[in-house]
Design an enzyme around this catalytic site. Structure first.
Site, PDB file in Angstrom:
ATOM      1  N   ASP A   1      -2.162  10.806  -2.180  1.00 37.65           N
ATOM      2  CA  ASP A   1      -2.591   9.715  -3.071  1.00 37.65           C
ATOM      3  C   ASP A   1      -3.006  10.249  -4.437  1.00 37.65           C
ATOM      4  O   ASP A   1      -2.913   9.528  -5.439  1.00 37.65           O
ATOM      5  CB  ASP A   1      -3.722   8.923  -2.426  1.00 37.65           C
ATOM      6  CG  ASP A   1      -3.159   8.084  -1.297  1.00 37.65           C
ATOM      7  OD1 ASP A   1      -2.998   8.622  -0.190  1.00 37.65           O
ATOM      8  OD2 ASP A   1      -2.819   6.912  -1.538  1.00 37.65           O
TER       9      ASP A   1
ATOM     10  N   ARG B   1      -7.356  -0.499  -6.760  1.00 35.16           N
ATOM     11  CA  ARG B   1      -7.720   0.499  -5.742  1.00 35.16           C
ATOM     12  C   ARG B   1      -8.047   1.791  -6.483  1.00 35.16           C
ATOM     13  O   ARG B   1      -7.391   2.102  -7.478  1.00 35.16           O
ATOM     14  CB  ARG B   1      -6.595   0.713  -4.721  1.00 35.16           C
ATOM     15  CG  ARG B   1      -6.470  -0.475  -3.747  1.00 35.16           C
ATOM     16  CD  ARG B   1      -5.609  -0.171  -2.544  1.00 35.16           C
ATOM     17  NE  ARG B   1      -6.235   0.723  -1.600  1.00 35.16           N
ATOM     18  CZ  ARG B   1      -5.576   1.282  -0.571  1.00 35.16           C
ATOM     19  NH1 ARG B   1      -4.298   1.028  -0.379  1.00 35.16           N
ATOM     20  NH2 ARG B   1      -6.196   2.090   0.261  1.00 35.16           N
TER      21      ARG B   1
ATOM     22  N   GLN C   1      -1.748   2.532   9.961  1.00 36.31           N
ATOM     23  CA  GLN C   1      -0.476   2.554   9.212  1.00 36.31           C
ATOM     24  C   GLN C   1       0.602   3.324   9.975  1.00 36.31           C
ATOM     25  O   GLN C   1       1.790   3.054   9.820  1.00 36.31           O
ATOM     26  CB  GLN C   1      -0.672   3.200   7.829  1.00 36.31           C
ATOM     27  CG  GLN C   1      -1.458   2.363   6.847  1.00 36.31           C
ATOM     28  CD  GLN C   1      -2.939   2.704   6.859  1.00 36.31           C
ATOM     29  OE1 GLN C   1      -3.494   3.087   7.886  1.00 36.31           O
ATOM     30  NE2 GLN C   1      -3.598   2.564   5.730  1.00 36.31           N
TER      31      GLN C   1
ATOM     32  N   ASN D   1      -5.425  12.439   0.601  1.00 34.89           N
ATOM     33  CA  ASN D   1      -4.478  11.618   1.367  1.00 34.89           C
ATOM     34  C   ASN D   1      -5.281  10.873   2.428  1.00 34.89           C
ATOM     35  O   ASN D   1      -6.503  11.033   2.538  1.00 34.89           O
ATOM     36  CB  ASN D   1      -3.385  12.497   1.993  1.00 34.89           C
ATOM     37  CG  ASN D   1      -2.253  11.667   2.579  1.00 34.89           C
ATOM     38  OD1 ASN D   1      -1.736  10.750   1.919  1.00 34.89           O
ATOM     39  ND2 ASN D   1      -1.873  11.927   3.806  1.00 34.89           N
ATOM     40  N   LYS D   2      -4.597  10.072   3.210  1.00 36.47           N
ATOM     41  CA  LYS D   2      -5.248   9.230   4.220  1.00 36.47           C
ATOM     42  C   LYS D   2      -6.240  10.004   5.075  1.00 36.47           C
ATOM     43  O   LYS D   2      -5.977  11.150   5.458  1.00 36.47           O
ATOM     44  CB  LYS D   2      -4.149   8.608   5.088  1.00 36.47           C
ATOM     45  CG  LYS D   2      -4.606   7.662   6.169  1.00 36.47           C
ATOM     46  CD  LYS D   2      -5.521   6.561   5.680  1.00 36.47           C
ATOM     47  CE  LYS D   2      -4.931   5.729   4.574  1.00 36.47           C
ATOM     48  NZ  LYS D   2      -5.921   4.848   3.901  1.00 36.47           N
TER      49      LYS D   2
ATOM     50  N   ARG E   1       0.862  -1.183   0.000  1.00 38.92           N
ATOM     51  CA  ARG E   1       0.000   0.000   0.000  1.00 38.92           C
ATOM     52  C   ARG E   1       0.897   1.230   0.000  1.00 38.92           C
ATOM     53  O   ARG E   1       2.112   1.118   0.106  1.00 38.92           O
ATOM     54  CB  ARG E   1      -1.022  -0.004   1.131  1.00 38.92           C
ATOM     55  CG  ARG E   1      -0.700  -0.659   2.420  1.00 38.92           C
ATOM     56  CD  ARG E   1       0.406  -0.018   3.223  1.00 38.92           C
ATOM     57  NE  ARG E   1       0.201   1.408   3.362  1.00 38.92           N
ATOM     58  CZ  ARG E   1       1.148   2.288   3.548  1.00 38.92           C
ATOM     59  NH1 ARG E   1       2.422   1.905   3.627  1.00 38.92           N
ATOM     60  NH2 ARG E   1       0.890   3.565   3.665  1.00 38.92           N
ATOM     61  N   GLY E   2       0.247   2.410  -0.134  1.00 36.02           N
ATOM     62  CA  GLY E   2       1.021   3.638  -0.310  1.00 36.02           C
ATOM     63  C   GLY E   2       1.100   3.900  -1.810  1.00 36.02           C
ATOM     64  O   GLY E   2       1.431   2.992  -2.584  1.00 36.02           O
ATOM     65  N   ALA E   3       0.776   5.144  -2.197  1.00 34.87           N
ATOM     66  CA  ALA E   3       0.589   5.433  -3.619  1.00 34.87           C
ATOM     67  C   ALA E   3       1.761   5.015  -4.528  1.00 34.87           C
ATOM     68  O   ALA E   3       1.562   4.266  -5.496  1.00 34.87           O
ATOM     69  CB  ALA E   3       0.243   6.910  -3.786  1.00 34.87           C
TER      70      ALA E   3
HETATM   71  O1  MRU Z   1      -4.501   3.217   2.282  1.00 37.02           O
HETATM   72  P1  MRU Z   1      -3.014   3.401   2.127  1.00 37.02           P
HETATM   73  O2  MRU Z   1      -2.231   2.848   3.266  1.00 37.02           O
HETATM   74  O3  MRU Z   1      -2.541   2.924   0.778  1.00 37.02           O
HETATM   75  O4  MRU Z   1      -2.850   4.975   2.166  1.00 37.02           O
HETATM   76  C1  MRU Z   1      -1.560   5.531   2.075  1.00 37.02           C
HETATM   77  C2  MRU Z   1      -1.544   6.996   2.219  1.00 37.02           C
HETATM   78  O5  MRU Z   1      -2.562   7.661   2.329  1.00 37.02           O
HETATM   79  C3  MRU Z   1      -0.217   7.667   2.114  1.00 37.02           C
HETATM   80  O6  MRU Z   1      -0.157   8.794   2.928  1.00 37.02           O
HETATM   81  C4  MRU Z   1      -0.005   8.092   0.661  1.00 37.02           C
HETATM   82  O7  MRU Z   1      -0.190   7.014  -0.202  1.00 37.02           O
HETATM   83  C5  MRU Z   1       1.324   8.662   0.438  1.00 37.02           C
HETATM   84  S1  MRU Z   1       2.532   7.408   0.554  1.00 37.02           S
HETATM   85  C6  MRU Z   1       4.005   7.833   0.039  1.00 37.02           C
END
Ligand code: MRU
Length: 350
Positions: free
Chosen positions: A238, A90, A197, A248-249, A47-49
Site C-alpha cells: 500500500d 483512505r 479479502q 501492506n495488509k 479497495r486495493g492500492a
Molecule cells: O484494505 P485493502 O483491502 O484496501 O488492502 C489491500 C492490500 O493491503 C493489498 O495487499 C495492497 O493494496 C496491494 S493490492 C494490489
C-alpha cells in the site's frame, strides 16, 4: 488475461464491482459523482492500492463534469475541495494521494484552458491512469515470474489481483503470469482477517482462473512455511518508504518474520506509484485504523462479548531487511534498498 474488471467508466459514471458483496453476490455499484466515488473508497466498495488510485482519478473526472459549467474561479475552487476530500478517503495507500496529485498538477499546467476543455482532459487523464496500470501489471507479472520456480507452491496474503488493480494484479498478477506460462504452480491464500479479502476475493479470482489453490486461515501459514511446504511468498503493498520498508495488509509483517526465520524468499510486488519518495522510513507511514465491528462481527453476527474493546489496524509495516526483493514495472529492486530506490527515482535503475 483476465475478464475481471474492477471498474469501468461508461454512461458518464464509474461502474465498480461491489467488493463488499463478493463472492456471493456480483453487483455493480454505480458512482455518478465525486461524492459517490469518495463513499465507494471509504466503504471499500473498491479497495486495493492501485484500484483506489484509479477510482480517485475518476472521482476527479466526475467532479470536473459536475462543475464544468461554472466560471473558471468557481470551478478551480470546487475542484480543490473535491480533490482534498478524495485525498482523505483512505490514509495508507499512497496511490490515492499520487492520483490526486497528478490531477492537481494537470489542472495547474492547463489552467489557462476553458473549463469544459479542462474537464475533458481530466477524464482523459483518468483513462490514462487505467491504461498505464494495465500495462504495468503485465510487465510486473513478467518480472515476477522470473523468481517463480517450476512447480512452486506460492503463499499470498490479502487480495492483490484484478479486483485490487485495473489489470491482472500485482502479486496475484505474478501468480496469473506464472500459471499461464505453464509453471504448474500451486497457491495457498491466507483468508486475511478481519475483512477476509483473501477468503472472499482472492479465492474467487483463483477459482475463476482455474489456478490450483487452497484457502487457509492466517495462522496456518507459519506451520506450512516451517514444514517446507512454501517455496515463495508474494504480497502487494500500500505504501513503500524510500528505505524499502513496506506497508501492506495487517499480517504481512508476521509472515515476513516467519519467512526470514526459515529462509523462504519474500517478495513485494507493487508499481512504482506505490513508492512514497517523500518518506524515508516505514515509521512515517500512516496506518489506517478501521472500525471495531470488523473484528467483533462476522457477516453481521456479533461474535465478541458486547462492550469488548478492539484494536483494528488495517495495515502493518514490513521492515526492508525481511524483503528479498520488490518487483516493480522497472525491474526487481533488491538491497541496498535506499540506494536502489533513489536510482529508480533518477531513472537510473537497471
Ligand atoms: O484494505 P485493502 O483491502 O484496501 O488492502 C489491500 C492490500 O493491503 C493489498 O495487499 C495492497 O493494496 C496491494 S493490492 C494490489
Amino acid at each position: 488475461m483476465t475478464t475481471i474488471l474492477a471498474m469501468e467508466y461508461k454512461e458518464e459514471a464509474l461502474h465498480m464491482i461491489d467488493q463488499r458483496k463478493l463472492p456471493h453476490t456480483y453487483e455493480i455499484f454505480i458512482a455518478k459523482n465525486c461524492n459517490e466515488v469518495d463513499f465507494a473508497i471509504r466503504d471499500m466498495v473498491v479497495r486495493g492500492a492501485p484500484a483506489i488510485g484509479a477510482a480517485a482519478g475518476y472521482g476527479a473526472a466526475l467532479a470536473a463534469k459536475t462543475f464544468q459549467h461554472e466560471e473558471k474561479n468557481v470551478f478551480l475552487l470546487k475542484m480543490e475541495e473535491s480533490l482534498e476530500k478524495l485525498n482523505k478517503s483512505r490514509p495508507t495507500a499512497v496511490n490515492l494521494m499520487w492520483a490526486v496529485k497528478r490531477m492537481k498538477k494537470l489542472i495547474e499546467i492547463k489552467v489557462e484552458l476553458p473549463v469544459k476543455h479542462l474537464a475533458d482532459l481530466i477524464l482523459e487523464e483518468a483513462h490514462t491512469i487505467v491504461r498505464e496500470d494495465q500495462a504495468i501489471n503485465l510487465v510486473m507479472g513478467n518480472h515476477g515470474n522470473t523468481v517463480i520456480p517450476h512447480g512452486a507452491t506460492i503463499l499470498t496474503h490479502c487480495n492483490t489481483g484484478a479486483l485490487a488493480t485495473v489489470g491482472i494484479g500485482t502479486a496475484l498478477g505474478v501468480v496469473r503470469t506464472a500459471h499461464q506460462s505453464g509453471k504448474d504452480i500451486f497457491v495457498y491464500a491466507d483468508e486475511t482477517r478481519p475483512r477476509l479479502q483473501g477468503g472472499r476475493l482472492t479465492a474467487w479470482e483463483l477459482m475463476q482462473e482455474g489456478i490450483p489453490s487452497t484457502l487457509i486461515v492466517d495462522s496456518v501459514a507459519a506451520t506450512l512455511i516451517r514444514d517446507g511446504k512454501i517455496n515463495v511468498i508474494l504480497v502487494g503493498a500500500d505504501r513503500i518508504a524510500t528505505n524499502g520498508d513496506t506497508a501492506n495488509k495487517i499480517g504481512t509483517f508476521m509472515l515476513s518474520v516467519v519467512a526470514k526465520t526459515y529462509g523462504i524468499p519474500f517478495y513485494v510486488v507493487a508499481p512504482t506509484t506505490t513508492i512514497d519518495f517523500e518518506i524515508d522510513h516505514g515509521s512515517d507511514i500512516v496506518i489506517e485504523e478501521r472500525n471495531s465491528e470488523e473484528v467483533t462481527h462476522i457477516e453481521g453476527v456479533h461474535i465478541a462479548p458486547e462492550g469488548m474493546k478492539v484494536y483494528n489496524p488495517a495495515f502493518d509495516v514490513t521492515p526492508h531487511e525481511n524483503i528479498t526483493g520488490i518487483v516493480t514495472e522497472k525491474g526487481i529492486i533488491r538491497a541496498p534498498y535506499q540506494e536502489n530506490i533513489i536510482k529508480l527515482k533518477c531513472n537510473d535503475f537497471r
